[in-house]
Design an enzyme around this catalytic site. Structure first.
Site, PDB file in Angstrom:
ATOM      1  N   TYR A 213      44.574 -56.504 -19.212  1.00  0.00           N
ATOM      2  CA  TYR A 213      45.869 -56.934 -19.732  1.00  0.00           C
ATOM      3  C   TYR A 213      47.004 -56.468 -18.816  1.00  0.00           C
ATOM      4  O   TYR A 213      47.012 -55.314 -18.361  1.00  0.00           O
ATOM      5  CB  TYR A 213      46.117 -56.341 -21.108  1.00  0.00           C
TER       6      TYR A 213
ATOM      7  N   LYS B  38      39.388 -28.598 -40.857  1.00  0.00           N
ATOM      8  CA  LYS B  38      40.207 -29.711 -41.357  1.00  0.00           C
ATOM      9  C   LYS B  38      39.968 -30.957 -40.502  1.00  0.00           C
ATOM     10  O   LYS B  38      39.401 -30.875 -39.407  1.00  0.00           O
ATOM     11  CB  LYS B  38      41.680 -29.304 -41.323  1.00  0.00           C
TER      12      LYS B  38
HETATM   13  C1  LIG Z   1      45.017 -25.980 -37.607  1.00  0.00           C
HETATM   14  C2  LIG Z   1      45.373 -24.559 -37.895  1.00  0.00           C
HETATM   15  C3  LIG Z   1      44.643 -23.511 -37.312  1.00  0.00           C
HETATM   16  C4  LIG Z   1      43.623 -23.737 -36.226  1.00  0.00           C
HETATM   17  O1  LIG Z   1      44.303 -23.893 -34.984  1.00  0.00           O
HETATM   18  P1  LIG Z   1      43.555 -24.056 -33.588  1.00  0.00           P
HETATM   19  O2  LIG Z   1      44.655 -24.118 -32.602  1.00  0.00           O
HETATM   20  O3  LIG Z   1      42.784 -25.340 -33.677  1.00  0.00           O
HETATM   21  O4  LIG Z   1      42.660 -22.886 -33.398  1.00  0.00           O
HETATM   22  C5  LIG Z   1      44.910 -22.228 -37.737  1.00  0.00           C
HETATM   23  N1  LIG Z   1      45.871 -21.960 -38.655  1.00  0.00           N
HETATM   24  C6  LIG Z   1      46.625 -22.945 -39.208  1.00  0.00           C
HETATM   25  C7  LIG Z   1      47.678 -22.599 -40.196  1.00  0.00           C
HETATM   26  C8  LIG Z   1      46.407 -24.270 -38.827  1.00  0.00           C
HETATM   27  O5  LIG Z   1      47.169 -25.243 -39.350  1.00  0.00           O
END
Ligand SMILES: *Cc1c(COP(=O)(O)O)cnc(C)c1O
Length: 358
Positions: free
Chosen positions: A253, A35
């Site tokens: 800044y 994702k």
């Molecule tokens: C994002 C997500 C993962 C992956 O998690 P990591 O900590 O990056 O390994 C797995 N399961 C779900 C439901 C998620 O939303």
């Protein structure tokens, strides 16, 4: 020559990390979570690399990400949409043979409506039960009712998600595992999936039929001692200018940094406009010729300023310094900036040129 920040994407490292997670897993299959543009690394490239490495199960959050994954990988792999279906998406799910993750009673009714004519989903669907995260997920108390209702087409997978997997001592991990086991009695033959990356490191009890690592594939998170993950990317930015400061001079800044002695300062072409967080001001570091050079003054939109007194021989315009990578570990940089590796890599904007390396 371009003076743009760049991220070398180490695709072979990402494949190696997937194999490392897979080897750490006792039985079952290792999926890949891609994702958010594969946590900023480039979804199509990462998906293709992991598919070539033997990964057959890909998780994304949004249907748009699933469509890109399907277009990239062809018909073979299973693609799961974590955020679940909306009523107007039936054709997209069916045409792309996507697997919806059902997170709520509303989404369950959506799914039931799609199945009403007895035409099954091409690859079935997943039920996600909430075991303590209180974010998404069906209530475990509904498991038996849902099992009865879903007779028309049994789910292909039951999942839940750990709230505290990064902390092996958290009691909550065992509670969530227990809750998943209990509710799964309602679905005697359906495989289970509980663990993200951190869950894999908790050991075999947490592996079930399928694991869903994300951050570990990109070299982040907190794997157990002795288990080495490789960096998914190296972030670099070029020096634009070098200047000599005298004691009393200030930088950036708000003049938040003041020299107490003669200091050589390099100005680098990267800032929060590239996703390098402002919270790294006066905290994180850059690497020049293996030397750690502290970020001094505020991170601004397009620029950061770095004390390169200890790397003076390399400090000249056009030379690239490393911000994340083998010598600037992702989670260390993230912690200095008060954030986590996930947010650092996911936040890199399109202005950072991605260079894909096999
Ligand atoms: C994002 C997500 C993962 C992956 O998690 P990591 O900590 O990056 O390994 C797995 N399961 C779900 C439901 C998620 O939303």
């Amino acid at each position: 020559m371009s003076l743009r920040p760049r991220a070398h994407i180490h695709l072979s490292n990402i494949a190696d990390n997937w194999r490392t997670v897979s080897a750490a897993q006792v039985g079952g299959v290792t999926a890949a979570v891609i994702k958010a543009d594969a946590y900023g690394h480039g979804l199509p490239h990462v998906a293709a690399t992991l598919h070539d490495a033997g990964c057959d199960h890909f998780f994304v959050a949004h249907i748009h990400e699933a469509e890109v994954t399907r277009a990239t990988l062809g018909s073979h792999p299973n693609i799961y949409v974590l955020n679940g279906p909306s009523p107007d998406e039936e054709a997209l799910y069916r045409e792309n043979a996507l697997i919806p993750v059902i997170n709520s009673s509303f989404q369950f009714r959506t799914m039931a409506d799609w199945l009403v004519d007895g035409v099954k989903m091409p690859r079935g669907y997943v039920l996600h039960f909430d075991t303590g995260m209180n974010r998404l997920g069906l209530p475990p108390k509904d498991a038996h009712d849902l099992a009865a209702a879903s007779e028309a087409q049994d789910p292909v997978l039951i999942i839940s998600h750990l709230a505290c997997s990064e902390d092996a001592s958290a009691m909550m991990n065992a509670h969530q595992l227990e809750a998943l086991k209990t509710l799964s009695n309602a679905f005697p033959d359906v495989p289970l999936s509980l663990s993200n990356s951190g869950g894999v490191w908790l050991g075999a009890d947490y592996h079930q039929t399928l694991t869903r690592p994300g951050i570990a594939l990109y070299g982040g998170g907190h794997p157990p001692e002795g288990l080495i993950l490789k960096p998914g990317l190296t972030l670099e930015a070029p020096i634009l200018q070098v200047r000599q400061l005298e004691a009393g001079d200030t930088v950036g800044y708000g003049a938040t940094w003041r020299a107490t002695e003669p200091t050589l300062v390099a100005t680098l072409a990267i800032g929060y406009g590239d996703g390098f967080p402002r919270s790294a001001s006066n905290k994180s570091f850059a690497i020049l010729g293996k030397k750690r050079c502290p970020i001094i003054g505020r991170v601004s939109m397009d620029l950061i300023t770095v004390d390169v007194t200890n790397a003076a021989d390399l400090a000249r315009p056009g030379v690239y310094a490393q911000l994340i990578g083998p010598d600037a570990p992702l989670e260390e940089q993230a912690a200095l900036a008060g954030t986590i590796g996930y947010e650092l890599t996911t936040g890199l904007t399109p202005r950072v040129k991605r260079i894909y390396e096999s």
